[in-house]
Design an enzyme around this catalytic site. Structure first.
Site, PDB file in Angstrom:
ATOM      1  N   TRP A 195       0.817  -1.216   0.000  1.00  0.00           N
ATOM      2  CA  TRP A 195       0.000   0.000   0.000  1.00  0.00           C
ATOM      3  C   TRP A 195       0.844   1.256   0.000  1.00  0.00           C
ATOM      4  CZ3 TRP A 195      -4.512  -0.571  -1.913  1.00  0.00           C
ATOM      5  CH2 TRP A 195      -5.246  -1.728  -1.678  1.00  0.00           C
ATOM      6  N   ASP A 213      -1.586   6.671   6.362  1.00  0.00           N
ATOM      7  CA  ASP A 213      -2.680   5.805   5.907  1.00  0.00           C
ATOM      8  C   ASP A 213      -2.940   4.812   7.037  1.00  0.00           C
ATOM      9  OD1 ASP A 213      -4.264   3.817   4.850  1.00  0.00           O
ATOM     10  OD2 ASP A 213      -2.953   3.340   3.157  1.00  0.00           O
ATOM     11  N   LYS A 228     -12.192  -1.572   6.303  1.00  0.00           N
ATOM     12  CA  LYS A 228     -11.404  -2.522   7.060  1.00  0.00           C
ATOM     13  C   LYS A 228     -11.919  -2.584   8.497  1.00  0.00           C
ATOM     14  CE  LYS A 228      -9.153  -2.635   3.291  1.00  0.00           C
ATOM     15  NZ  LYS A 228      -7.927  -1.990   2.897  1.00  0.00           N
TER      16      LYS A 228
HETATM   17  C1  LIG Z   1      -7.549  -1.364   1.610  1.00  0.00           C
HETATM   18  C2  LIG Z   1      -6.479  -0.379   1.743  1.00  0.00           C
HETATM   19  C3  LIG Z   1      -6.391   0.716   0.862  1.00  0.00           C
HETATM   20  C4  LIG Z   1      -7.280   0.911  -0.349  1.00  0.00           C
HETATM   21  O1  LIG Z   1      -8.609   1.087  -0.064  1.00  0.00           O
HETATM   22  P1  LIG Z   1      -9.707   1.106  -1.249  1.00  0.00           P
HETATM   23  O2  LIG Z   1     -10.901   1.641  -0.528  1.00  0.00           O
HETATM   24  O3  LIG Z   1      -9.872  -0.281  -1.746  1.00  0.00           O
HETATM   25  O4  LIG Z   1      -9.232   2.035  -2.285  1.00  0.00           O
HETATM   26  C5  LIG Z   1      -5.363   1.619   1.080  1.00  0.00           C
HETATM   27  N1  LIG Z   1      -4.501   1.472   2.093  1.00  0.00           N
HETATM   28  C6  LIG Z   1      -4.555   0.420   2.947  1.00  0.00           C
HETATM   29  C7  LIG Z   1      -3.562   0.305   4.046  1.00  0.00           C
HETATM   30  C8  LIG Z   1      -5.547  -0.529   2.798  1.00  0.00           C
HETATM   31  O5  LIG Z   1      -5.594  -1.571   3.643  1.00  0.00           O
END
Ligand SMILES: *Cc1c(COP(=O)(O)O)cnc(C)c1O
Length: 361
Positions: free
Chosen positions: A103, A173, A197
């Protein structure tokens, strides 16, 4: 588990707390005598305005968010934030990124479209199985920010200590660890998290941004919708927001407060993760993929002795009623994502299954 539900170990979209789903089910046809579902409701209505305000207030309480930070709900999920961050924050055109896996890799790739990206630390040399030392990074004076993916969902690592940014803005993030433990918001300039998540349905991100970073000083080409200021000025209602998602997230915020807040949530998560890690540490057949100090409370990648055997274990878990234990296609093996809403009984049941499986070998 009630209602014939399964222990879903998916990395996302992931489980939501059952009491929350039950409340939503009760309100789905007619939200609190409004005569309609939240799905059908105007975002400008009094009823929805109250839902929105309560969600923001509850998140502020939960994370103890200081007054000089704004909470935004932005559509487009996590991925849109890979672009919004550099578009809005790269004033000097230079940003530092820590590369800890898939990511952060995506964030780096996207940021390169807007300016110079300096990768100041990386754990690529050991297949992203650890978090690099970030105590003395080589950060240029004109760097606009330092970016981390605080919990790498695919690789299963987490920052237990934030980087020393030497006075520069920290952007994080937090998608796969959001609300899993207390967070000192003041350490960051911007925190963002895709909600699917640890909070609600996919398609939206929560952004927590310090007010001085919300400016009109962005490149001319920046689409209106992708300016943080657009969302901040209109309380996340510049256009029709995802009312349903905000409503669901608000329910989860309230639920976490009812558990006793993020200290209590962290304790639950630590107890839960220990069940799995203790097993992996003692197993001869299975092995965790991440060094002990840096392993995630939320995403637990592990392997059996071979790729063929991994596939057989995944099939057996599925047969036994556990879902989504296959590791991400980029790394293989197995992965158990055990977010806030995964009950401890789910992890205990999985460990019992894996123990029996190992004994049968
Ligand atoms: C799932 C995830 C993303 C991307 O999310 P989307 O909503 O699918 O675009 C970005 N960063 C991390 C750490 C993630 O787990």
């Amino acid at each position: 588990m009630k209602h014939g539900r399964t222990f879903n170990f998916s990395a996302g979209p992931a489980m939501m707390p059952e009491p929350v789903l039950e409340e939503i089910a009760q309100e789905v046809l007619n939200y609190r005598e409004s005569g309609m579902s939240v799905m059908e409701m105007s975002h400008r209505s009094k009823v929805f305005t109250a839902i929105y305000e309560e969600a923001v207030a509850d998140l502020r309480k939960l994370m103890n968010i200081p007054d000089n930070y704004k909470v935004l709900f932005v559509q487009g999920g996590g991925t849109v934030q890979f672009a919004m961050v550099p578009m809005n924050l790269m004033k000097n055109g230079v940003a530092c990124y820590v590369d800890t896996g898939s990511w952060s890799g995506k964030a780096i790739k996207e940021a390169k479209k807007y300016g110079e990206v300096k990768v100041v630390a990386s754990s690529e040399d050991k297949n992203y199985s650890y978090v690099p030392d970030c105590s003395d990074l080589d950060i240029p004076d004109n760097a606009d920010y330092v970016y981390i993916c605080e919990n790498e969902t695919i690789n299963g690592t987490t920052f237990n200590k934030l980087p020393n940014t030497k006075g520069h803005i920290l952007v994080s993030d937090q998608s796969s660890m959001f609300l899993s433990k207390p967070c000192n918001v003041e350490d960051y300039g911007l925190i963002w998290a895709g909600v699917q998540k640890n909070v609600g349905p996919a398609g939206m991100a929560v952004v927590i941004i310090r007010e001085d970073l919300i400016t009109d000083d962005v490149p001319d080409f920046t689409p209106t919708y992708l300016k943080y200021k657009t969302h901040a000025d209109k309380d996340s209602m510049y256009n029709t927001p995802n009312c349903w998602d905000i409503y669901c997230c608000g329910k989860v915020f309230k639920y976490l407060l009812s558990l006793g807040g993020l200290e209590a949530v962290q304790k639950l998560n630590e107890e839960k993760a220990a069940v799995l890690y203790d097993f992996l540490d003692s197993s001869e057949y299975f092995k965790g993929s991440v060094v002990k100090e840096d392993r995630s409370l939320m995403n637990v990648p592990f392997v059996s002795p071979s790729a063929d055997e991994d596939a057989a274990v995944v099939a057996a878990t599925k047969e036994a009623g556990f879902d989504n234990l296959k590791g991400h296609r980029s790394v293989g093996g197995l992965r158990a994502s055990i977010y806030n809403a995964m009950p401890k009984e789910g992890v205990e049941a999985l460990v019992k299954f894996l123990k029996d499986y190992e004994a049968s070998k």
